[in-house]
Design a protein around this motif. Structure first.
Motif: not given
Length: 339
Positions: A26-28, A61-62, A98
């Motif tokens: 998963k994208k962090k 997917d995060k 982010d």
């Protein structure tokens, strides 16, 4: 021939397992919430339980990582590609930011509580935020904010946007001529009732000029508004508006005991909020503060005093709902800007 075919099948299975493993990564996304640590549990609960995380496929997917920290516990190293924040906690923490949500004032009561240099670091990398980092920077100085509010008043007229008039003094020896007392003098970007003094006569004002000479800051003077019935606060969280009336025995409405009630968001209040939302490229979270008066002849007037940015406080009665509205805005902005 059969053995070679079996070997090929094993290779295919290994490739499928590797592809499946990669798809599970998963994208962090690191969200930094700058606020008092006493609200850490509330923020974490609101964000982690937001239903958008389970209903919107974007977040499937995060991996969202949340950090709540005070300005005073932070240091920052920034480049054009990322901002790394070091947090003095137990244990110490380091994150690449982010997204940042700023819910704490950048400037406190003294020079040791000025965290503008951390804001600069976030701006260097153009970190995604609510409100925008540029708007937060402009809102640091009350004189700058007032100049933009004055532009609204000049454009739409005082009847539509009744901004209080003020005089600005860069140095204490400029304060030779002021409005007739009673007046209110504010030093620099005074907040929450601090740095504000009411003067009933010119002798007291002359004494104050001597005190002001010790500070390297500007001052503003406003006519003291008599006949105050209540203070007004119009709160905006995205498109959601609330309005409050506050009654207090103290001329500083946010000092001492006061009574606060939520009231209808009138067309007038909506207009104020709409105009202010356009400032500095757009404000998402802010409040408009005003005073409602009634004179001896029964004539009622409003005076807009100031606006506050994303660090504006929320009323306890609506705290959870307001925080949830903020989390919705954060997730929406992340979805639209982080791929």
């Amino acid at each position: 021939m059969k053995k070679e075919k079996k070997r090929n099948n094993n290779n295919n299975n290994n490739n499928n397992e590797e592809d499946e493993g990669r798809s599970k990564i998963k994208k962090k996304i690191n969200i930094l919430i700058i606020d008092n640590k006493s609200r850490e549990e509330k923020w974490l609960n609101v964000f982690k339980n937001n239903e958008i995380l389970s209903t919107d496929k974007y977040f499937k997917d995060k991996e969202i990582i949340y950090t709540v920290a005070n300005w005073k516990d932070m240091q920052i190293l920034s480049s054009t590609s990322n901002s790394i924040v070091y947090i003095n906690s137990k244990p110490p923490k380091q994150i690449t930011v982010d997204f940042v949500l700023i819910r704490q004032l950048i400037k406190g009561l003294n020079v040791t509580e000025d965290y503008t240099r951390i804001l600069y670091g976030l701006m260097i990398t153009n970190v995604l935020s609510i409100n925008s980092l540029e708007s937060i920077y402009f809102c640091l100085e009350r004189a700058v904010v007032y100049s933009h509010l004055n532009q609204i008043k000049e454009r739409v007229g005082w009847d539509q946007f009744p901004l209080i008039s003020l005089d600005y003094y860069s140095h204490q020896n400029c304060m030779i001529f002021t409005k007739d007392p009673p007046i209110v003098c504010k030093i620099g970007s005074a907040e929450a009732g601090y740095g504000k003094v009411k003067f009933e006569n010119n002798n007291d004002l002359r004494d104050f000029r001597g005190v002001l000479a010790m500070y390297n800051d500007y001052a503003t003077v406003e006519k003291f508004i008599t006949g105050r019935e209540y203070d007004i606060r119009v709160q905006a969280i995205g498109d959601k508006l609330r309005a409050y009336h506050r009654k207090s025995d103290n001329w500083k409405g946010n000092v001492g005991t006061s009574f606060i009630e939520e009231v209808e968001v009138t067309d007038k209040y909506k207009f104020w909020a709409t105009e202010c939302s356009k400032l500095f490229g757009g404000l998402t979270i802010f409040t408009v503060d005003a005073i409602h008066t009634k004179d001896d002849e029964g004539i009622e007037r409003d005076y807009i005093i100031e606006i506050n940015d994303s660090a504006s406080g929320f009323l306890n009665d609506n705290l959870e709902e307001d925080m949830n509205d903020v989390s919705n805005l954060v997730f929406e902005k992340i979805k639209n800007n982080i791929k």
